[in-house]
Design an enzyme around this catalytic site. Structure first.
Site, PDB file in Angstrom:
ATOM      1  N   SER A 211      38.403   9.103  54.943  1.00  0.00           N
ATOM      2  CA  SER A 211      37.929   9.796  53.753  1.00  0.00           C
ATOM      3  C   SER A 211      37.702  11.276  54.074  1.00  0.00           C
ATOM      4  O   SER A 211      36.994  11.593  55.025  1.00  0.00           O
ATOM      5  CB  SER A 211      36.621   9.147  53.314  1.00  0.00           C
ATOM      6  OG  SER A 211      36.233   9.649  52.095  1.00  0.00           O
ATOM      7  N   GLY A 212      38.311  12.168  53.281  1.00  0.00           N
ATOM      8  CA  GLY A 212      38.105  13.605  53.506  1.00  0.00           C
ATOM      9  C   GLY A 212      39.117  14.249  54.428  1.00  0.00           C
ATOM     10  O   GLY A 212      39.001  15.416  54.772  1.00  0.00           O
TER      11      GLY A 212
ATOM     12  N   THR B 107      44.992  13.505  49.485  1.00  0.00           N
ATOM     13  CA  THR B 107      45.395  13.855  48.114  1.00  0.00           C
ATOM     14  C   THR B 107      45.995  15.262  48.083  1.00  0.00           C
ATOM     15  O   THR B 107      46.983  15.507  47.402  1.00  0.00           O
ATOM     16  CB  THR B 107      44.174  13.763  47.175  1.00  0.00           C
ATOM     17  OG1 THR B 107      43.664  12.437  47.287  1.00  0.00           O
ATOM     18  CG2 THR B 107      44.550  14.023  45.743  1.00  0.00           C
TER      19      THR B 107
ATOM     20  N   ASN C 253      33.022  13.906  51.182  1.00  0.00           N
ATOM     21  CA  ASN C 253      34.100  14.698  50.606  1.00  0.00           C
ATOM     22  C   ASN C 253      33.736  15.028  49.157  1.00  0.00           C
ATOM     23  O   ASN C 253      33.427  14.142  48.382  1.00  0.00           O
ATOM     24  CB  ASN C 253      35.367  13.819  50.669  1.00  0.00           C
ATOM     25  CG  ASN C 253      36.578  14.462  50.058  1.00  0.00           C
ATOM     26  OD1 ASN C 253      36.518  15.567  49.545  1.00  0.00           O
ATOM     27  ND2 ASN C 253      37.683  13.764  50.085  1.00  0.00           N
TER      28      ASN C 253
ATOM     29  N   SER D 274      36.705  13.450  46.365  1.00  0.00           N
ATOM     30  CA  SER D 274      37.314  12.245  46.931  1.00  0.00           C
ATOM     31  C   SER D 274      38.013  11.431  45.838  1.00  0.00           C
ATOM     32  O   SER D 274      37.436  11.179  44.785  1.00  0.00           O
ATOM     33  CB  SER D 274      36.207  11.402  47.571  1.00  0.00           C
ATOM     34  OG  SER D 274      36.726  10.190  48.041  1.00  0.00           O
ATOM     35  N   SER D 275      39.259  11.029  46.097  1.00  0.00           N
ATOM     36  CA  SER D 275      39.968  10.166  45.124  1.00  0.00           C
ATOM     37  C   SER D 275      39.334   8.786  45.184  1.00  0.00           C
ATOM     38  O   SER D 275      39.346   8.162  46.242  1.00  0.00           O
ATOM     39  CB  SER D 275      41.439  10.008  45.505  1.00  0.00           C
ATOM     40  OG  SER D 275      42.030  11.247  45.669  1.00  0.00           O
TER      41      SER D 275
ATOM     42  N   GLY E 273      40.786   6.671  51.494  1.00  0.00           N
ATOM     43  CA  GLY E 273      40.798   6.557  52.961  1.00  0.00           C
ATOM     44  C   GLY E 273      39.757   5.590  53.480  1.00  0.00           C
ATOM     45  O   GLY E 273      38.861   5.153  52.767  1.00  0.00           O
TER      46      GLY E 273
ATOM     47  N   GLU F 126      36.541   4.142  55.045  1.00  0.00           N
ATOM     48  CA  GLU F 126      35.183   4.676  54.843  1.00  0.00           C
ATOM     49  C   GLU F 126      34.147   3.949  55.687  1.00  0.00           C
ATOM     50  O   GLU F 126      34.112   2.718  55.708  1.00  0.00           O
ATOM     51  CB  GLU F 126      34.780   4.534  53.364  1.00  0.00           C
ATOM     52  CG  GLU F 126      35.609   5.423  52.471  1.00  0.00           C
ATOM     53  CD  GLU F 126      35.238   5.329  51.002  1.00  0.00           C
ATOM     54  OE1 GLU F 126      35.602   6.256  50.273  1.00  0.00           O
ATOM     55  OE2 GLU F 126      34.611   4.338  50.584  1.00  0.00           O
TER      56      GLU F 126
END
Length: 652
Positions: A189-190, A194, A243, A246-247, A477, A479
């Site tokens: 994540s981050g 994306t 993030n 974050s998506s 992502g 996590e």
């Protein structure tokens, strides 16, 4: 949004990207001067930083893994097993472009190479068939038209490492072999998945637009493909603890081309939108960006005023669902983002009615958070007396285009079918409040899927024949948060599966090539490293099977679910005791490929079922004056009032 490219004003040349792609002569000279002893220079673990440091081997045999090695770092000496000590590569491999070429491949050498390139502003490095991109958290001039020209039509080994070299390879592979191509973008994540997905799409759109005359259409297809981002990000991205943008959903984007390689359109498939975030957030997190955009000042200039039309106040704290965590994110200007979202709706050709319905239903979801139920007298019966136009129930009903009294009645006393008769069943306050949350989550989820469908309709050029596609997969992502619940285990399982597919595909397929070429090679299946955790999820009486089974039992609780998990899976080596320092109530831990994660099972059964109140759906379907809301629930049976008569007809 971070990543929306504001192109330089016409007439200004793009900045020179050389320093971000290649090391300078001075850098190379300095690297060659580095002290190095081919027999003694080694890496050892550094417990302070969790990384590695360089030292000189004084005694010990590196070939024997059990041997004890004495390593000197400056004036200190350390003893390590040979298995923990790695050789340092010769200076000619400093800032190496492709890590496959390193003489000694070990974790320390890979990290060192990525780190030195990163510190020298070179964020792209190859590792065999794939490129590793390290997020600089800054804007580098690496994605301009000038850079695109460098990579256009070039082979990968002719140019410095770059994300676009991979995109170019995929595009050429599709044209030359007439086979569909897919790019997988993974990372925690981050890490910037994306952002990189957007860059790949931008490149393919730049490369594949014919240089001929622009079509007579007002808006080009490339602009429309790029314009889907602000809408999907407003409705599908949120701030998490890692993030700011974050998506919270996964997407598979296919870009279609004609036989000559010209852009013919694009479609998007979405996965796993995180619904729980719509009605609850943790302290440092925020809900989806769109909720905070709706109350910005820019909205006053849209039509007769966005807040007026959506019956919203100026204070976000009036809306319980979206103010449980942060309400402002420093790196995001919500007012500017609303402008992007509004422009994107127009570029994509949304009708005025559709756009307003979309905004109003989003505001309705926020407003549902203020609906409160009270009990009267001794019974537990939930009631909500105030349903005037200035109350939350009144506003929510107005935004959904239904009668507030009928909607609240359906929440407090839903109709259920007993045999052939319909009866009303009183609800407690908790049940009624949960039902409101369920409806709000379902509306937002359906709205998001509708937006994607609508974008897909716009993004296909029906006049062009679609022959092949290049696709990009971008999912949430891996996590590991302070508190890991149902959403995290779902995301992490998907990442585990992807990683297994990736390892298997990349390494097994590569090894099959060796065998074909007659190289004497012992096959190793790298995909099997992750099998234990995946089998534990998927097997009969695995985690998912137990969750499904418990969801069917009316009396099942979080406790009974936890006990069942521990009884069935407790002896497996990947199922561990909780080890979280931040969540003392975690129930168990799983050893994933990316680390050990402790999970908390509170509320998993409810989240898995996430029921909706059929009586409320029926009110929406049969009485709503908002065409979009009726459309969103078209596939839900609701509660047809005429059921008995129809049954009578069938008997004839």
């Amino acid at each position: 949004m971070p990543g929306h490219i504001k192109l330089t004003k016409s007439g200004q040349p793009d900045p020179d990207p050389t320093e971000f792609l290649l090391p300078s002569i001075e850098m190379k000279r300095a690297d060659q001067q580095k002290p190095y002893d081919s027999k003694k220079s080694v890496w050892i673990p550094d417990p302070k930083t969790g990384g590695y440091r360089e030292g000189l081997l004084e005694s010990g045999d590196l070939e024997d893994p059990a041997s004890k090695c004495l390593v000197a770092v400056a004036h200190e000496k350390f003893t390590h097993k040979a298995a923990d000590v790695g050789r340092v590569n010769p200076p000619k491999f400093e800032k190496c472009e492709d890590m496959v070429n390193l003489t000694f491949l070990n974790d320390a050498s890979v990290f060192w190479n990525l780190k030195t390139r990163y510190q020298a502003k070179m964020i792209h490095t190859y590792s065999g068939l794939f490129v590793v991109v390290v997020n600089p958290y800054k804007r580098y001039p690496l994605y301009t038209h000038r850079v695109a020209k460098i990579y256009l039509g070039k082979r990968r080994n002719e140019v410095p490492p770059h994300l676009w070299a991979i995109a170019e390879t995929a595009y050429r592979g599709m044209l030359n072999n007439k086979k569909d191509q897919a790019m997988l973008i993974t990372g925690e994540s981050g890490a910037g998945k994306t952002e990189n997905t957007k860059k790949v799409i931008t490149y393919l759109a730049m490369v594949a637009t014919g240089s001929g005359k622009k079509a007579e259409k007002k808006v080009s297809l490339e602009d429309q493909i790029v314009a889907t981002n602000p809408i999907l990000e407003s409705y599908g991205n949120a701030k998490t603890s890692r993030n700011d943008n974050s998506s919270r959903f996964g997407k598979f984007i296919r870009i279609h081309f004609t036989s000559s390689g010209k852009l013919a359109g694009c479609d998007i498939v979405s996965y796993l939108l995180e619904k729980s975030r719509i009605t609850e957030q943790q302290e440092v997190e925020r809900s989806y960006h769109i909720f905070y955009q709706l109350i910005q000042d820019y909205g006053n200039g849209i039509g007769e005023g966005l807040k007026k039309k959506c019956i919203l106040s100026d204070d976000i704290y009036d809306y319980q669902y979206v103010c449980q965590g942060k309400t402002k994110v420093d790196s995001i200007d919500d007012n500017e983002e609303l402008e992007y979202t509004e422009d994107a709706f127009n570029v994509l050709g949304f009708g005025d009615q559709e756009k307003w319905d979309c905004y109003m239903l989003t505001a309705g979801v926020m407003t549902f958070g203020g609906v409160e139920f009270k009990t009267k007298g001794r019974d537990d019966q939930a009631e909500c007396e105030q349903v005037g136009p200035d109350t939350f129930p009144g506003k929510a009903a107005a935004l959904c285009g239904v009668d507030p009294a009928a909607m609240i009645k359906a929440f407090c006393k839903p109709r259920i079918k007993v045999g052939t008769e319909w009866v009303t069943k009183g609800q407690t306050c908790e049940q009624a409040t949960n039902a409101v949350g369920g409806i709000a989550r379902a509306i937002f989820d359906r709205l998001f899927k509708w937006l994607i469908e609508k974008c897909n309709d716009t993004l296909i050029d029906p006049t062009l024949k679609k022959v092949n596609f290049c696709a990009v997969l971008d999912i949430a992502g891996f996590e590991i948060f302070e508190y890991n619940g149902f959403e995290q285990i779902s995301i992490n399982f998907v990442n585990e599966k992807l990683q297994q597919f990736f390892n298997h595909h990349m390494f097994v397929v590569e090894q099959e090539e060796y065998v074909k070429e007659g190289i004497d090679w012992e096959m190793v299946d790298f995909g099997m490293d992750l099998a234990a955790a995946i089998i534990m999820f998927e097997k009969p009486m695995g985690i998912w099977a137990i969750l499904e089974e418990e969801s069917l039992f009316p009396k099942a609780t979080d406790k009974s679910f936890e006990e069942k998990l521990k009884a069935s899976l407790g002896k497996l080596p990947v199922f561990l005791k909780p080890q979280s320092k931040t969540d003392k109530n975690a129930h168990f831990a799983i050893s994933h490929y990316a680390g050990i994660v402790s999970y908390n099972v509170t509320g998993w059964l409810e989240k898995n079922k996430d029921p909706v109140n059929d009586s409320v759906v029926e009110v929406f379907k049969s009485t709503s004056s908002v065409p979009l809301l009726v459309h969103l629930w078209r596939d839900h049976p609701g509660q047809p009032q005429t059921a008995p008569k129809e049954e009578g007809k069938k008997k004839k």
